[in-house]
Motif scaffolding. Structure first.
Motif, short mmCIF file in Angstrom:
data_model
loop_
_atom_site.label_atom_id
_atom_site.label_comp_id
_atom_site.label_asym_id
_atom_site.label_seq_id
_atom_site.Cartn_x
_atom_site.Cartn_y
_atom_site.Cartn_z
N ASP A 186 0.63 -1.28 0.48
CA ASP A 186 -0.16 -0.31 0.05
C ASP A 186 1.37 1.15 -0.67
O ASP A 186 1.57 1.15 0.71
CB ASP A 186 -1.21 -0.19 1.36
N VAL A 187 0.98 1.67 -1.03
CA VAL A 187 1.52 2.89 -1.36
C VAL A 187 0.46 4.60 -1.03
O VAL A 187 -0.60 4.99 -1.80
CB VAL A 187 2.13 3.05 -2.51
N GLY A 221 -1.35 7.55 11.09
CA GLY A 221 -0.78 8.65 11.80
C GLY A 221 0.34 9.21 10.87
O GLY A 221 1.28 9.53 10.85
N ILE A 222 -0.13 9.43 9.43
CA ILE A 222 0.92 9.06 8.10
C ILE A 222 0.95 10.99 8.13
O ILE A 222 -0.08 11.88 7.95
CB ILE A 222 0.94 8.94 6.75
N ILE A 266 3.93 -2.56 3.42
CA ILE A 266 3.64 -3.95 3.16
C ILE A 266 3.58 -5.10 3.93
O ILE A 266 3.93 -5.31 4.76
CB ILE A 266 5.48 -4.57 2.73
N ASN A 267 2.30 -5.79 2.88
CA ASN A 267 1.40 -6.94 3.66
C ASN A 267 0.55 -7.01 4.53
O ASN A 267 0.80 -7.29 5.88
CB ASN A 267 2.49 -8.29 4.07
N GLY A 268 0.41 -5.46 4.96
CA GLY A 268 -0.67 -4.70 6.62
C GLY A 268 0.60 -4.93 7.37
O GLY A 268 -0.19 -4.69 8.82
N LYS A 269 1.82 -5.05 7.64
CA LYS A 269 2.64 -5.18 8.84
C LYS A 269 3.47 -4.66 9.16
O LYS A 269 4.73 -3.75 9.93
CB LYS A 269 3.12 -6.54 9.36
N VAL A 270 4.51 -4.66 7.48
CA VAL A 270 5.68 -3.24 8.36
C VAL A 270 5.45 -1.67 7.53
O VAL A 270 4.96 -2.21 6.31
CB VAL A 270 6.73 -4.35 6.89
N SER A 271 5.87 -1.29 7.72
CA SER A 271 5.66 0.80 7.43
C SER A 271 6.35 1.28 7.13
O SER A 271 7.69 0.90 8.30
CB SER A 271 5.06 1.46 8.93
N LEU A 272 7.15 2.31 6.06
CA LEU A 272 8.62 2.55 5.89
C LEU A 272 8.40 3.61 5.17
O LEU A 272 7.16 4.29 4.56
CB LEU A 272 8.99 1.77 4.48
N LEU A 275 10.55 -6.04 0.98
CA LEU A 275 9.69 -7.20 0.14
C LEU A 275 10.10 -8.62 0.69
O LEU A 275 8.84 -9.18 0.66
CB LEU A 275 9.81 -6.46 -1.52
N VAL A 276 11.22 -8.91 0.49
CA VAL A 276 11.46 -10.40 0.33
C VAL A 276 11.48 -10.32 2.09
O VAL A 276 11.24 -11.74 1.69
CB VAL A 276 12.93 -10.48 0.14
N GLN A 277 11.98 -9.46 2.88
CA GLN A 277 11.74 -10.12 4.38
C GLN A 277 10.25 -10.43 4.57
O GLN A 277 10.13 -10.88 5.39
CB GLN A 277 12.24 -9.34 5.79
N SER A 278 9.24 -9.16 4.25
CA SER A 278 8.34 -9.38 3.98
C SER A 278 7.02 -10.82 3.15
O SER A 278 5.83 -10.65 4.25
CB SER A 278 7.01 -8.00 4.00
#
Length: 210
Positions: free
Chosen positions: A7-8, A178-179, A187-193, A206-209
């Protein structure tokens, strides 16, 4: 490797988002052949209070940055950073700070497979050609070109508010998360960057997620 959803949150008048879009698409291209990444684009306005007809770009930016010297330095920074992503910025051609709602509507009503090229075309129109991407006629022409759709029909759809529900949903989601700045990736609803990330860094997440 399982499928990925990214999600971007982005804005069409954000120079960093243009670089972030290019970076993400480059990272996705590097994924293993068995991986599938679905990118979902969400509206975020960096200048939500801009009048519908837009406002003077120099005045808005000088006000934000605190002076003309800072503004000139920032334009050079866009050019320098953009080169790292193979992008050209002609900030001297940018005259308007647009209200970006209509551009987000256009993205929202585009077929999913054409959203990325449409976004890239809108960015080029603004940052390279200096076109007013808050103008319905300009956007309808861009949409007609990328989507192979009648421009006059697109203008009617935009001015009638089509896609506005998705635009408002994206902005609500951004508020709940809170952006405060974009680009912002989930990424996949769990990792936010948050912020601009180089392709290798995005690829790593991406690979880790997966």
């Amino acid at each position: 490797m399982k499928d990925l959803t990214v999600d971007v949150y982005m804005d069409t008048s954000c120079p960093w988002c243009r670089m972030g879009t290019t970076s993400l698409l480059a990272a996705v291209e590097q994924l293993p052949p068995d991986a599938k990444a679905t990118i979902r684009w969400h509206a975020f306005q960096i200048n939500p209070g801009i009048r519908p007809e837009g406002e003077d770009y120099s005045r808005v930016m000088i006000g934000k940055l605190g002076g003309a010297a800072q503004f000139e330095a920032r334009k050079k920074q866009y050019n320098q950073y953009g080169e790292n992503y193979g992008l050209t910025y002609h900030m001297e051609r940018v005259k308007y700070t647009p209200n970006t709602v209509l551009s987000h509507q256009l993205i929202a009503i585009a077929p999913e497979q054409l959203q990325a090229p449409l976004i890239q075309r809108i960015y080029a129109a603004y940052f390279e050609e200096g076109l007013d991407i808050g103008d319905a006629d300009v956007l309808a022409a861009i949409g007609g070109e990328v989507l192979s759709t009648d421009a006059s029909e697109l203008k009617v759809r935009l001015t009638q508010g089509e896609g506005m529900d998705k635009v408002e949903a994206g902005q609500r989601d951004a508020e709940q998360l809170g952006i405060r700045g974009v680009p912002y990736y989930v990424i996949n609803g769990k990792v936010s960057l948050s912020g601009l990330q180089p392709p290798d860094e995005l690829m790593r997440w991406l690979v880790q997620s997966a």
